[in-house]
Design a protein around this motif. Structure first.
Motif, PDB file in Angstrom:
ATOM      1  N   SER A 216       0.764  -1.340  -0.120  1.00  0.00           N
ATOM      2  CA  SER A 216      -0.106  -0.117  -0.013  1.00  0.00           C
ATOM      3  C   SER A 216       0.928   1.205  -0.049  1.00  0.00           C
ATOM      4  CB  SER A 216      -0.962  -0.164   1.261  1.00  0.00           C
ATOM      5  OG  SER A 216      -1.791  -1.365   1.198  1.00  0.00           O
ATOM      6  N   ALA A 217       0.488   2.168  -0.739  1.00  0.00           N
ATOM      7  CA  ALA A 217       1.046   3.420  -0.779  1.00  0.00           C
ATOM      8  C   ALA A 217       2.660   3.560  -0.997  1.00  0.00           C
ATOM      9  CB  ALA A 217       0.686   4.354   0.505  1.00  0.00           C
ATOM     10  N   ASP A 218       3.109   2.751  -1.689  1.00  0.00           N
ATOM     11  CA  ASP A 218       4.543   2.505  -2.004  1.00  0.00           C
ATOM     12  C   ASP A 218       4.873   1.812  -3.643  1.00  0.00           C
ATOM     13  OD1 ASP A 218       7.106   2.327  -2.043  1.00  0.00           O
ATOM     14  OD2 ASP A 218       7.414   1.336  -0.044  1.00  0.00           O
ATOM     15  N   PRO A 219       4.708   2.941  -4.424  1.00  0.00           N
ATOM     16  CA  PRO A 219       4.860   2.528  -5.853  1.00  0.00           C
ATOM     17  C   PRO A 219       6.051   1.873  -6.131  1.00  0.00           C
ATOM     18  CG  PRO A 219       3.874   4.779  -5.870  1.00  0.00           C
ATOM     19  CD  PRO A 219       4.310   4.282  -4.411  1.00  0.00           C
ATOM     20  N   ALA A 220       7.145   2.316  -5.597  1.00  0.00           N
ATOM     21  CA  ALA A 220       8.461   1.778  -5.966  1.00  0.00           C
ATOM     22  C   ALA A 220       8.670   0.127  -5.421  1.00  0.00           C
ATOM     23  CB  ALA A 220       9.789   2.513  -5.202  1.00  0.00           C
ATOM     24  N   ARG A 221       8.097  -0.084  -4.176  1.00  0.00           N
ATOM     25  CA  ARG A 221       8.240  -1.323  -3.603  1.00  0.00           C
ATOM     26  C   ARG A 221       7.000  -2.233  -4.332  1.00  0.00           C
ATOM     27  NH1 ARG A 221       8.540  -2.551   2.616  1.00  0.00           N
ATOM     28  NH2 ARG A 221      10.500  -1.991   2.336  1.00  0.00           N
ATOM     29  N   ASP A 222       6.023  -1.533  -4.861  1.00  0.00           N
ATOM     30  CA  ASP A 222       5.188  -2.507  -5.522  1.00  0.00           C
ATOM     31  C   ASP A 222       5.763  -3.029  -6.859  1.00  0.00           C
ATOM     32  OD1 ASP A 222       2.333  -3.152  -5.379  1.00  0.00           O
ATOM     33  OD2 ASP A 222       2.085  -2.120  -7.366  1.00  0.00           O
ATOM     34  N   ALA A 223       6.304  -2.191  -7.615  1.00  0.00           N
ATOM     35  CA  ALA A 223       6.973  -2.331  -8.865  1.00  0.00           C
ATOM     36  C   ALA A 223       7.910  -3.293  -8.760  1.00  0.00           C
ATOM     37  CB  ALA A 223       7.395  -1.051  -9.504  1.00  0.00           C
ATOM     38  N   ARG A 224       8.796  -3.274  -7.418  1.00  0.00           N
ATOM     39  CA  ARG A 224       9.886  -4.378  -7.258  1.00  0.00           C
ATOM     40  C   ARG A 224       9.075  -5.787  -7.054  1.00  0.00           C
ATOM     41  NH1 ARG A 224      12.426  -0.442  -3.998  1.00  0.00           N
ATOM     42  NH2 ARG A 224      11.649  -1.333  -2.214  1.00  0.00           N
ATOM     43  N   ALA A 225       7.993  -5.654  -6.344  1.00  0.00           N
ATOM     44  CA  ALA A 225       7.143  -7.014  -6.067  1.00  0.00           C
ATOM     45  C   ALA A 225       7.044  -7.608  -7.365  1.00  0.00           C
ATOM     46  CB  ALA A 225       6.134  -6.706  -5.245  1.00  0.00           C
ATOM     47  N   GLU A 226       6.418  -6.677  -8.411  1.00  0.00           N
ATOM     48  CA  GLU A 226       5.908  -7.492  -9.728  1.00  0.00           C
ATOM     49  C   GLU A 226       7.348  -7.936 -10.412  1.00  0.00           C
ATOM     50  OE1 GLU A 226       4.452  -5.978 -13.774  1.00  0.00           O
ATOM     51  OE2 GLU A 226       2.909  -5.822 -12.261  1.00  0.00           O
ATOM     52  N   GLY A 227       8.157  -7.063 -10.404  1.00  0.00           N
ATOM     53  CA  GLY A 227       9.631  -7.586 -10.898  1.00  0.00           C
ATOM     54  C   GLY A 227      10.203  -8.628 -10.322  1.00  0.00           C
ATOM     55  N   ASP A 228      10.012  -9.065  -8.815  1.00  0.00           N
ATOM     56  CA  ASP A 228      10.439 -10.310  -8.163  1.00  0.00           C
ATOM     57  C   ASP A 228       9.593 -11.436  -8.841  1.00  0.00           C
ATOM     58  OD1 ASP A 228      12.437  -8.644  -6.767  1.00  0.00           O
ATOM     59  OD2 ASP A 228      10.906  -8.778  -5.220  1.00  0.00           O
ATOM     60  N   LEU A 229       8.337 -11.271  -8.892  1.00  0.00           N
ATOM     61  CA  LEU A 229       7.462 -12.253  -9.289  1.00  0.00           C
ATOM     62  C   LEU A 229       7.714 -12.727 -10.764  1.00  0.00           C
ATOM     63  CD1 LEU A 229       5.685 -14.600  -8.410  1.00  0.00           C
ATOM     64  CD2 LEU A 229       3.583 -12.568  -8.763  1.00  0.00           C
ATOM     65  N   ARG A 230       7.874 -11.654 -11.602  1.00  0.00           N
ATOM     66  CA  ARG A 230       8.048 -11.773 -12.903  1.00  0.00           C
ATOM     67  C   ARG A 230       9.497 -12.731 -13.098  1.00  0.00           C
ATOM     68  NH1 ARG A 230       6.245  -9.507 -17.333  1.00  0.00           N
ATOM     69  NH2 ARG A 230       5.321  -8.030 -16.332  1.00  0.00           N
ATOM     70  N   ALA A 231      10.340 -12.348 -12.510  1.00  0.00           N
ATOM     71  CA  ALA A 231      11.677 -12.798 -12.462  1.00  0.00           C
ATOM     72  C   ALA A 231      11.685 -14.453 -12.185  1.00  0.00           C
ATOM     73  CB  ALA A 231      12.819 -11.977 -11.497  1.00  0.00           C
ATOM     74  N   CYS A 232      10.896 -14.623 -11.172  1.00  0.00           N
ATOM     75  CA  CYS A 232      10.582 -15.966 -10.624  1.00  0.00           C
ATOM     76  C   CYS A 232       9.878 -16.863 -11.725  1.00  0.00           C
ATOM     77  CB  CYS A 232       9.852 -16.105  -9.373  1.00  0.00           C
ATOM     78  SG  CYS A 232      10.713 -15.334  -7.787  1.00  0.00           S
ATOM     79  N   TYR A 233       8.819 -16.167 -12.253  1.00  0.00           N
ATOM     80  CA  TYR A 233       8.191 -17.142 -13.321  1.00  0.00           C
ATOM     81  C   TYR A 233       9.247 -17.343 -14.391  1.00  0.00           C
ATOM     82  CZ  TYR A 233       3.286 -16.807 -11.748  1.00  0.00           C
ATOM     83  OH  TYR A 233       2.366 -17.207 -10.913  1.00  0.00           O
ATOM     84  N   ALA A 234      10.151 -16.383 -14.981  1.00  0.00           N
ATOM     85  CA  ALA A 234      11.251 -16.456 -16.074  1.00  0.00           C
ATOM     86  C   ALA A 234      11.779 -17.713 -15.385  1.00  0.00           C
ATOM     87  CB  ALA A 234      11.634 -15.269 -16.167  1.00  0.00           C
ATOM     88  N   ALA A 235      12.479 -17.675 -14.332  1.00  0.00           N
ATOM     89  CA  ALA A 235      13.339 -18.560 -13.871  1.00  0.00           C
ATOM     90  C   ALA A 235      12.812 -20.038 -13.739  1.00  0.00           C
ATOM     91  CB  ALA A 235      14.060 -18.255 -12.525  1.00  0.00           C
ATOM     92  N   ALA A 236      11.599 -20.053 -13.468  1.00  0.00           N
ATOM     93  CA  ALA A 236      10.569 -21.333 -13.365  1.00  0.00           C
ATOM     94  C   ALA A 236      10.289 -21.876 -14.709  1.00  0.00           C
ATOM     95  CB  ALA A 236       9.327 -21.160 -12.616  1.00  0.00           C
ATOM     96  N   GLY A 237      10.882 -21.141 -16.050  1.00  0.00           N
ATOM     97  CA  GLY A 237      10.864 -21.669 -17.112  1.00  0.00           C
ATOM     98  C   GLY A 237       9.758 -21.244 -18.250  1.00  0.00           C
ATOM     99  N   PHE A 238       9.021 -20.042 -17.885  1.00  0.00           N
ATOM    100  CA  PHE A 238       8.210 -19.428 -18.602  1.00  0.00           C
ATOM    101  C   PHE A 238       8.911 -18.400 -19.565  1.00  0.00           C
ATOM    102  CE2 PHE A 238       5.287 -21.242 -15.216  1.00  0.00           C
ATOM    103  CZ  PHE A 238       4.503 -21.751 -15.792  1.00  0.00           C
ATOM    104  N   GLU A 239       8.414 -18.363 -20.764  1.00  0.00           N
ATOM    105  CA  GLU A 239       9.272 -17.266 -21.717  1.00  0.00           C
ATOM    106  C   GLU A 239       8.226 -16.149 -21.742  1.00  0.00           C
ATOM    107  OE1 GLU A 239       9.503 -19.373 -25.287  1.00  0.00           O
ATOM    108  OE2 GLU A 239      10.603 -20.940 -24.667  1.00  0.00           O
ATOM    109  N   THR A 240       7.066 -16.186 -21.509  1.00  0.00           N
ATOM    110  CA  THR A 240       6.192 -14.865 -21.614  1.00  0.00           C
ATOM    111  C   THR A 240       5.286 -14.972 -20.268  1.00  0.00           C
ATOM    112  OG1 THR A 240       5.822 -15.177 -24.097  1.00  0.00           O
ATOM    113  CG2 THR A 240       4.200 -13.691 -22.756  1.00  0.00           C
ATOM    114  N   VAL A 241       5.551 -13.919 -19.806  1.00  0.00           N
ATOM    115  CA  VAL A 241       4.807 -13.689 -18.483  1.00  0.00           C
ATOM    116  C   VAL A 241       3.840 -12.283 -18.461  1.00  0.00           C
ATOM    117  CG1 VAL A 241       4.981 -13.495 -16.111  1.00  0.00           C
ATOM    118  CG2 VAL A 241       6.794 -14.635 -17.104  1.00  0.00           C
ATOM    119  N   ASP A 242       2.798 -12.397 -18.165  1.00  0.00           N
ATOM    120  CA  ASP A 242       1.554 -11.292 -17.991  1.00  0.00           C
ATOM    121  C   ASP A 242       0.985 -11.376 -16.942  1.00  0.00           C
ATOM    122  OD1 ASP A 242       2.125 -10.216 -20.741  1.00  0.00           O
ATOM    123  OD2 ASP A 242       1.087 -12.084 -21.559  1.00  0.00           O
TER     124      ASP A 242
END
Length: 414
Positions: free
Chosen positions: A130-156
């Motif tokens: 809540s109320a922390d756009p920078a940390r919010d963006a990092r959280a999505e970036g973290d999750l996107r990176a985990c999906y990519a490392a798990a073997g997904f080529e496209t993550v939406d």
């Protein structure tokens, strides 16, 4: 021809996967024959393979030596997510653990569907933080990176309440405005939507970092932690008088994502020092036993069961703590439950009003409110919804699978 897209609802407490088949969502049994998988892992002390879901919980129940972890989603976007720690016989980061969990989900889904998935549509809260756009963006970036490392080529990604809204096609009168109230394990998310000519139009979405794990924490602090010494006093090492028992360790012990990190020698030394100075040694002895015997997650599960029982029964019950001390029970009633959760009423109400403001609709224009997520079953949530939208119909979606079903429907456009 595009390959099929796997829909994944990676939740704080439970996860699910689905694929779209002939225009309908087909849930994939990624845990035996179950539609959902507990978002939990267990690392045996003997460096054996990571156990996932119900197997992780069973290892905890059986008393196996090792490290149980749950609510990892709540760590996304924080420095802790990338901090190496000694887990399961070697140093690991939470990022690596989430990746391993998602890889397991991918493997199980592929086995069930009989196809390989290179594309994923994942749910995400409107705001991880809540109320922390920078940390919010990092959280999505973290999750996107985990999906990519798990073997997904496209993550939406798709906001979870917007996914749940997709399941409302044909369920409401044409043109009616509805409100999705999705109370999950870690966040509360809201979407105002309208069905127009067979399509779901999202008018606004909003969310806050508040969910079932927060409910559990307050119930634990109010009902259980006093039996372990919270609110007690300590004798001074020098001089007369007493000092209050520090409350930080109790807050951490009541927080799902932090329990595993209390099992360390420095915590044991801290508790030993508390016991040496305690004016109520019996209570601190219970705390020591919980830390030394790694009973924190059992404690959290007991609190969760007590919360659900008090909410459903509306009568006096108790949180069974016999695994800590024979005959130990923490009384809990509907009244004491409501009192411990009262602090959450204002932010929930404010979040719903903010969603309506963003959608530029009044409470009276909401024809139906659809409750989604396991924690939406709490009486607190129902009362706040009825206060904000008193004239709306109150409907319950499938609490644990509405999001993944909606994600699967949304893959048609990805």
């Amino acid at each position: 021809m595009k390959s099929a897209v796997l829909a994944i609802d990676f939740g704080t407490s439970n996860s699910a996967a689905a694929v779209l088949v002939d225009g309908q969502p087909r849930r994939l049994a990624i845990e035996a024959t179950a539609d959902t998988l507990p978002t939990a892992v267990f690392f045996p002390a003997d460096r054996g393979p990571m156990r996932v879901g119900a197997a992780a919980g069973q290892a905890l129940i059986d008393g196996d030596e090792g490290r149980y972890m749950r609510a990892l989603k709540s760590i996304l976007g924080t420095s802790l997510f990338h901090e190496p720690r000694q887990i399961g016989g070697r140093r690991r980061t939470l990022s690596e653990i989430v990746t391993a969990f998602l890889r397991h989900v991918k493997h199980q889904a592929e086995a069930q569907a009989g196809m390989v998935f290179s594309r994923v549509l994942s749910g995400r809260p409107v705001h991880f933080h809540s109320a922390d756009p920078a940390r919010d963006a990092r959280a999505e970036g973290d999750l996107r990176a985990c999906y990519a490392a798990a073997g997904f080529e496209t993550v939406d990604f798709l906001f979870e309440p917007e996914a749940a809204a997709q399941t409302r096609r044909g369920q409401s009168p044409q043109g009616e405005i509805g409100l999705i109230v999705d109370i999950g394990g870690g966040t509360s998310d809201f979407s105002v939507f309208r069905e127009a000519r067979g399509r779901i139009e999202i008018l606004a979405s909003h969310g806050i970092r508040l969910g079932g794990t927060d409910f559990d924490q307050e119930v634990s602090v109010a009902h259980v932690m006093p039996l372990l010494g919270l609110g007690g006093t300590l004798r001074r090492s020098l001089g007369d008088g007493v000092l209050p028992v520090p409350n930080a360790i109790y807050r951490e012990l009541a927080t799902w994502a932090k329990i595993a990190f209390l099992y360390a020698r420095d915590t044991e030394r801290f508790v030993d020092d508390l016991l040496k100075h305690a004016t109520d040694p019996q209570a601190i002895t219970r705390l020591r036993d919980v830390i030394y015997d790694h009973l924190g997650h059992e404690l959290a599960f007991a609190v969760e069961r007590g919360k659900i029982a008090a909410n459903a029964q509306g009568v006096r019950t108790a949180i069974d703590l016999a695994f800590v001390e024979r005959g130990l029970r923490a009384p809990i009633t509907a009244g004491s439950l409501n009192a411990s959760l009262a602090v959450f009423s204002p932010p929930l109400r404010a979040a719903m009003y903010e969603t309506l403001v963003q959608a530029e609709v009044s409470p009276g224009q909401i024809g139906s409110v659809i409750l989604v997520g396991g924690s939406s079953l709490m009486g607190l949530v129902r009362r706040e919804v009825q206060m904000v939208c008193p004239t709306a119909r109150l409907e319950h979606a499938d609490a644990f699978t509405a999001v993944v079903d909606g994600l699967a429907l949304a893959t048609a456009e990805h």
